[in-house]
Design a protein around this motif. Structure first.
Motif, mmCIF file in Angstrom:
data_model
loop_
_atom_site.group_PDB
_atom_site.id
_atom_site.type_symbol
_atom_site.label_atom_id
_atom_site.label_comp_id
_atom_site.label_asym_id
_atom_site.label_seq_id
_atom_site.Cartn_x
_atom_site.Cartn_y
_atom_site.Cartn_z
ATOM 1 N N MET A 153 -9.255 -0.394 5.707
ATOM 2 C CA MET A 153 -8.295 0.337 6.546
ATOM 3 C C MET A 153 -9.137 1.147 7.524
ATOM 4 O O MET A 153 -9.769 2.141 7.144
ATOM 5 N N TRP A 209 0.065 1.100 10.179
ATOM 6 C CA TRP A 209 -0.464 2.173 9.335
ATOM 7 C C TRP A 209 -0.287 3.559 9.968
ATOM 8 O O TRP A 209 -0.676 3.767 11.118
ATOM 9 N N ASP A 211 3.049 3.140 2.795
ATOM 10 C CA ASP A 211 2.168 4.311 2.702
ATOM 11 C C ASP A 211 2.864 5.525 2.100
ATOM 12 O O ASP A 211 2.405 6.665 2.256
ATOM 13 N N HIS A 218 0.840 -1.210 0.000
ATOM 14 C CA HIS A 218 0.000 0.000 0.000
ATOM 15 C C HIS A 218 0.868 1.249 0.000
ATOM 16 O O HIS A 218 1.592 1.519 0.960
ATOM 17 N N HIS A 258 0.949 5.497 -1.954
ATOM 18 C CA HIS A 258 0.239 6.502 -2.758
ATOM 19 C C HIS A 258 1.146 6.966 -3.897
ATOM 20 O O HIS A 258 1.035 8.093 -4.368
HETATM 21 ZN ZN ZN Z 1 -2.498 5.304 2.653
#
Ligand code: ZN
Ligand code: RAT
Length: 422
Positions: A260, A327, A357, A26, A28
């Motif tokens: 999430m 996270w 992330d 995961h 971006h």
């Molecule tokens: Zn994220």
């Protein structure tokens, strides 16, 4: 070859964790074909939203409007001055910038932002992607792809979203599940026959929308971030869309539904993307959905530290649930260590300890450097305990275990072959 001394064992574990290529499930980040959506370079690194929030804490007199009216370069100058010159950069997000600059070979003694900028003005995006993936030893990066984001659309429509196999897609549908009232008109604009009260053909049309994006993106999973008060089952637009659309469509496409859970969005809107927070969630929602739909696969991460133990226990009871990552506000060394230790003790290797992330390409270097050293530390303890109990390990067994933790378990769970494996 079997490792006969504890010293040799621990050195081998550390080296293996440092060198094994990662699938980052995961991020971006975007492939080069998405143009300016891919962020990289020192000004982006310094204006990461984690650092914006930290800078404001030292500047009680700076108005939010003043900051947001600055150019990116001015914002980066201010953050550099505040967080790196006027204070020492030991928060995790600040330390990350230092790790990146160091690993890129810059002279940190001069603290000269101008020199760092000069390098980035000379390098091309394509060359820099190669350099970063190589330095961080990342083989596959999973993007976050939003069908409601107009800036992604041209790349998908031109058929270039998956040009670079190192970048895979994840279909992210937050607006559909978290803001139906604002989203149904956008679906309508895209040609789907939906209505505010979800009557008529609405459910069929939402399914058609999801299916069309699945065939366009070939996503590894379908994802959503959910508020801390997420409830399931629930008599709401979200509850209905999950049951009638997400569950059947993901099952038919054989992709996991990634949840999430635990975000409190915009507790301080003046901070914009830095204005979200965390809240404890009800594990009962996860328990119910994963046990109700045993033929579906679920990837779950939760944001609150308080939810971590019960999430791991829930995974022990449901093999269709794969827990992933530490996270956002959990992505700090002390918490990563605690959570990783607990997960390996409860779940062995059937877990994905970490995702990055990353929003800025360069961050792959620090997020993975820092996480790898913690994963190695925890694994050394675990293998060390086995050694003390008389269990001798083969090098090949350690290579297998580490490869699983850094991506293999994910590919096995989703039932696909890692494209980087050829
Ligand atoms: Zn994220
Ligand atoms: O960690 C982050 O950068 C957050 O802003 C979010 O992107 C979060 O990870 C999310 O995917 O919603």
């Amino acid at each position: 070859m079997s490792l006969q001394s504890k010293q040799a064992l621990l050195e081998f574990v550390e080296r293996t964790v440092r060198e094994t290529p990662v699938t980052d499930i995961h991020t971006h980040l975007f492939a080069e074909s998405f143009g300016e959506l891919l962020l990289w370079g020192v000004d982006e690194l310094l204006t990461y939203h984690y650092l914006i929030a930290e800078m404001f804490r030292y500047k009680p007199d700076l108005t939010y409007d003043t900051f947001w009216s600055m150019t990116k370069r001015e914002q980066a100058d201010l953050i550099w001055q505040t967080l790196f010159i006027e204070h020492s950069p030991y928060s995790e997000a600040c330390r990350g910038v230092v790790t990146v600059l160091n690993r890129l070979g810059f002279d940190l003694s001069e603290r000269d932002l101008g020199k760092y900028r000069e390098y980035f003005s000379r390098v091309s995006a394509g060359d820099y992607i190669d350099r970063v993936l190589d330095t961080a030893k990342i083989k596959t990066v999973v993007m976050t792809n939003d069908p409601f984001d107009a800036s992604e659309l041209p790349t998908w429509e031109a058929g270039h979203g998956l040009d670079d196999p190192r970048f895979q897609a994840a279909l992210r549908i937050d607006p559909l599940l978290n803001a139906w009232d604002a989203t149904w008109p956008r679906l309508k604009e895209q040609g789907f026959d939906v209505s505010a009260d979800m009557s008529g053909r609405t459910m069929d049309e939402i399914r058609r929308f999801l299916q069309s994006w699945i065939s366009r993106m070939n996503p590894l999973y379908l994802a959503v971030s959910l508020p801390n008060d997420f409830a399931y089952p629930e008599n709401s637009a979200r509850g209905r869309i999950i049951d009638e659309c997400i569950i059947p469509v993901t099952r038919e496409a054989d992709i996991p539904f990634a949840m999430m859970i635990g975000v409190k969005r915009q507790v301080n809107p003046s901070l914009r993307s830095a204005g979200d927070s965390v809240g404890k969630s009800d594990i009962g929602a996860v328990e119910t959905i994963v046990s109700r739909y045993q033929d579906n696969k679920f990837l779950v991460t939760m944001l609150s530290r308080e939810n971590q133990h019960e999430l791991a226990v829930t995974a022990r009871k449901n093999r269709n649930l794969l827990v992933f990552g530490c996270w956002w506000f959990l992505n700090n060394p002390s918490l990563i260590e605690e959570i990783t230790r607990m997960r390996l003790e409860l779940l062995g290797g059937s877990v994905i300890p970490q995702h990055s992330d990353c929003r800025i390409l360069d961050q792959l270097i620090y997020k993975w450097d820092h996480s790898r050293s913690i994963i190695a530390k925890v694994l050394c303890d675990k293998y060390g305990d086995l050694f003390d109990s008389g269990w001798r390990l083969e090098e090949e067994e350690i290579r297998r275990d580490v490869a699983d933790l850094l991506g293999g378990a994910f590919w096995t769970f989703i039932g696909r072959q890692d494209p980087a494996q050829g």
